[in-house]
Design a protein around this motif. Sequence first.
Motif, PDB file in Angstrom:
ATOM      1  N   PRO A 184       1.107  -1.315   0.015  1.00  0.00           N
ATOM      2  CA  PRO A 184       0.042  -0.094   0.150  1.00  0.00           C
ATOM      3  C   PRO A 184       0.895   1.092   0.083  1.00  0.00           C
ATOM      4  CG  PRO A 184      -0.888  -1.456   1.724  1.00  0.00           C
ATOM      5  CD  PRO A 184       0.587  -2.065   1.111  1.00  0.00           C
ATOM      6  N   ILE A 185       0.262   2.333  -0.489  1.00  0.00           N
ATOM      7  CA  ILE A 185       0.856   3.516  -0.558  1.00  0.00           C
ATOM      8  C   ILE A 185       1.740   4.193   0.619  1.00  0.00           C
ATOM      9  CG2 ILE A 185      -0.785   5.249  -0.550  1.00  0.00           C
ATOM     10  CD1 ILE A 185       0.534   6.563  -3.061  1.00  0.00           C
ATOM     11  N   SER A 186       0.968   3.603   1.775  1.00  0.00           N
ATOM     12  CA  SER A 186       1.480   4.322   3.059  1.00  0.00           C
ATOM     13  C   SER A 186       3.001   3.681   3.258  1.00  0.00           C
ATOM     14  CB  SER A 186       0.452   4.060   4.123  1.00  0.00           C
ATOM     15  OG  SER A 186       0.291   2.486   4.199  1.00  0.00           O
ATOM     16  N   TYR A 187       3.176   2.497   2.751  1.00  0.00           N
ATOM     17  CA  TYR A 187       4.570   1.951   3.027  1.00  0.00           C
ATOM     18  C   TYR A 187       5.693   2.865   2.552  1.00  0.00           C
ATOM     19  CZ  TYR A 187       8.121  -1.729   2.990  1.00  0.00           C
ATOM     20  OH  TYR A 187       9.315  -2.243   3.247  1.00  0.00           O
ATOM     21  N   TYR A 188       5.414   3.817   1.532  1.00  0.00           N
ATOM     22  CA  TYR A 188       6.452   4.471   0.589  1.00  0.00           C
ATOM     23  C   TYR A 188       6.469   6.003   1.243  1.00  0.00           C
ATOM     24  CZ  TYR A 188       6.123   0.075  -2.040  1.00  0.00           C
ATOM     25  OH  TYR A 188       6.120  -1.236  -2.522  1.00  0.00           O
ATOM     26  N   ALA A 189       7.714   6.484   0.922  1.00  0.00           N
ATOM     27  CA  ALA A 189       7.701   7.989   1.108  1.00  0.00           C
ATOM     28  C   ALA A 189       7.446   8.539  -0.179  1.00  0.00           C
ATOM     29  CB  ALA A 189       9.264   8.452   1.237  1.00  0.00           C
ATOM     30  N   THR A 190       6.224   8.917  -0.099  1.00  0.00           N
ATOM     31  CA  THR A 190       5.405   9.519  -1.666  1.00  0.00           C
ATOM     32  C   THR A 190       6.104  10.619  -2.296  1.00  0.00           C
ATOM     33  OG1 THR A 190       3.825  10.529  -0.223  1.00  0.00           O
ATOM     34  CG2 THR A 190       3.177   8.477  -0.996  1.00  0.00           C
ATOM     35  N   GLU A 191       6.731  11.649  -1.330  1.00  0.00           N
ATOM     36  CA  GLU A 191       7.479  12.712  -1.806  1.00  0.00           C
ATOM     37  C   GLU A 191       8.707  12.201  -2.714  1.00  0.00           C
ATOM     38  OE1 GLU A 191       8.695  11.846   2.185  1.00  0.00           O
ATOM     39  OE2 GLU A 191       6.730  12.507   1.499  1.00  0.00           O
ATOM     40  N   ARG A 192       9.303  11.120  -2.278  1.00  0.00           N
ATOM     41  CA  ARG A 192      10.436  10.587  -3.119  1.00  0.00           C
ATOM     42  C   ARG A 192       9.750  10.356  -4.341  1.00  0.00           C
ATOM     43  NH1 ARG A 192      14.694   6.851  -0.329  1.00  0.00           N
ATOM     44  NH2 ARG A 192      15.955   7.473  -2.002  1.00  0.00           N
ATOM     45  N   LEU A 193       8.839   9.258  -4.290  1.00  0.00           N
ATOM     46  CA  LEU A 193       8.283   8.742  -5.571  1.00  0.00           C
ATOM     47  C   LEU A 193       7.967   9.647  -6.737  1.00  0.00           C
ATOM     48  CD1 LEU A 193       5.773   5.961  -4.037  1.00  0.00           C
ATOM     49  CD2 LEU A 193       8.219   5.670  -5.153  1.00  0.00           C
ATOM     50  N   ALA A 194       7.376  10.915  -6.125  1.00  0.00           N
ATOM     51  CA  ALA A 194       7.089  11.773  -7.267  1.00  0.00           C
ATOM     52  C   ALA A 194       8.093  12.285  -8.059  1.00  0.00           C
ATOM     53  CB  ALA A 194       6.141  13.044  -6.637  1.00  0.00           C
ATOM     54  N   ASN A 195       9.252  12.389  -7.417  1.00  0.00           N
ATOM     55  CA  ASN A 195      10.442  12.620  -8.074  1.00  0.00           C
ATOM     56  C   ASN A 195      11.141  11.834  -8.914  1.00  0.00           C
ATOM     57  OD1 ASN A 195      10.426  15.353  -6.714  1.00  0.00           O
ATOM     58  ND2 ASN A 195      11.376  14.703  -5.165  1.00  0.00           N
ATOM     59  N   LEU A 196      10.712  10.464  -8.622  1.00  0.00           N
ATOM     60  CA  LEU A 196      11.516   9.482  -9.417  1.00  0.00           C
ATOM     61  C   LEU A 196      10.611   8.883 -10.346  1.00  0.00           C
ATOM     62  CD1 LEU A 196      12.998   7.482  -6.165  1.00  0.00           C
ATOM     63  CD2 LEU A 196      14.215   9.026  -7.751  1.00  0.00           C
ATOM     64  N   ILE A 197       9.251   8.806 -10.371  1.00  0.00           N
ATOM     65  CA  ILE A 197       8.521   8.409 -11.441  1.00  0.00           C
ATOM     66  C   ILE A 197       8.326   9.339 -12.509  1.00  0.00           C
ATOM     67  CG2 ILE A 197       6.210   7.450 -12.192  1.00  0.00           C
ATOM     68  CD1 ILE A 197       6.168   6.402  -9.381  1.00  0.00           C
ATOM     69  N   GLN A 198       8.588   9.215 -13.733  1.00  0.00           N
ATOM     70  CA  GLN A 198       8.774  10.107 -14.955  1.00  0.00           C
ATOM     71  C   GLN A 198       7.166  10.015 -15.600  1.00  0.00           C
ATOM     72  OE1 GLN A 198      11.075  12.515 -15.181  1.00  0.00           O
ATOM     73  NE2 GLN A 198      11.792  11.503 -13.457  1.00  0.00           N
ATOM     74  N   GLU A 199       7.007  11.236 -16.401  1.00  0.00           N
ATOM     75  CA  GLU A 199       5.541  11.263 -16.992  1.00  0.00           C
ATOM     76  C   GLU A 199       5.296   9.904 -17.917  1.00  0.00           C
ATOM     77  OE1 GLU A 199       3.383  14.107 -20.217  1.00  0.00           O
ATOM     78  OE2 GLU A 199       4.669  14.871 -18.513  1.00  0.00           O
ATOM     79  N   HIS A 200       6.251   9.503 -18.611  1.00  0.00           N
ATOM     80  CA  HIS A 200       6.125   8.458 -19.717  1.00  0.00           C
ATOM     81  C   HIS A 200       6.240   7.114 -19.039  1.00  0.00           C
ATOM     82  CE1 HIS A 200      10.227   9.520 -19.343  1.00  0.00           C
ATOM     83  NE2 HIS A 200      10.621   8.125 -19.842  1.00  0.00           N
ATOM     84  N   ASP A 201       6.428   6.912 -17.792  1.00  0.00           N
ATOM     85  CA  ASP A 201       6.641   5.621 -17.025  1.00  0.00           C
ATOM     86  C   ASP A 201       5.135   5.028 -16.752  1.00  0.00           C
ATOM     87  OD1 ASP A 201       9.470   6.058 -17.080  1.00  0.00           O
ATOM     88  OD2 ASP A 201       9.340   6.557 -14.865  1.00  0.00           O
ATOM     89  N   SER A 202       5.447   3.614 -16.533  1.00  0.00           N
ATOM     90  CA  SER A 202       4.302   2.777 -16.193  1.00  0.00           C
ATOM     91  C   SER A 202       4.439   2.558 -14.576  1.00  0.00           C
ATOM     92  CB  SER A 202       3.886   1.656 -17.222  1.00  0.00           C
ATOM     93  OG  SER A 202       3.806   2.108 -18.419  1.00  0.00           O
ATOM     94  N   VAL A 203       3.034   2.474 -14.196  1.00  0.00           N
ATOM     95  CA  VAL A 203       3.185   2.056 -12.695  1.00  0.00           C
ATOM     96  C   VAL A 203       2.130   0.718 -12.714  1.00  0.00           C
ATOM     97  CG1 VAL A 203       2.536   2.631 -10.316  1.00  0.00           C
ATOM     98  CG2 VAL A 203       3.614   4.419 -12.032  1.00  0.00           C
ATOM     99  N   LEU A 204       2.688  -0.253 -12.047  1.00  0.00           N
ATOM    100  CA  LEU A 204       2.041  -1.446 -12.067  1.00  0.00           C
ATOM    101  C   LEU A 204       1.695  -1.826 -10.347  1.00  0.00           C
ATOM    102  CD1 LEU A 204       0.774  -4.111 -13.178  1.00  0.00           C
ATOM    103  CD2 LEU A 204       2.765  -5.155 -13.167  1.00  0.00           C
ATOM    104  N   LEU A 205       0.489  -2.141 -10.349  1.00  0.00           N
ATOM    105  CA  LEU A 205       0.206  -2.524  -8.553  1.00  0.00           C
ATOM    106  C   LEU A 205       0.012  -4.142  -8.665  1.00  0.00           C
ATOM    107  CD1 LEU A 205      -2.277   0.628  -7.762  1.00  0.00           C
ATOM    108  CD2 LEU A 205       0.247   0.350  -7.792  1.00  0.00           C
TER     109      LEU A 205
END
Length: 88
Positions: free
Chosen positions: A10-31
């Motif tokens: 779940p998203i609460s496990y991660y530091a979301t502010e870091r993710l926002a800087n690492l995931i680029q606009e053209h990337d895909s996210v798979l849950l």
Amino acid sequence: MSTLHIFSKPISYYATERLANLIQEHDSVLLVGDACYSTYLYRQFSSDLLFLAEDALARGLTINESDNALNYADFVALTLSTSQSITW
């Protein structure tokens, strides 16, 4: 070059502010796994948000026609079509 980001918690496990800087606009996210519980919250990181259908169904979640649900064969094809994948 696109990157596939695979999240299993779940998203609460991660530091979301870091993710926002690492995931680029053209990337895909798979849950996968328990990350399927946080589908709505992960949408802030990617317009190409996907999830593994089998994992969502195993957790009693409803899959809508508008959802980007993948089966295992789709998952493998997606992994092969991206330049790299990162499992979080």
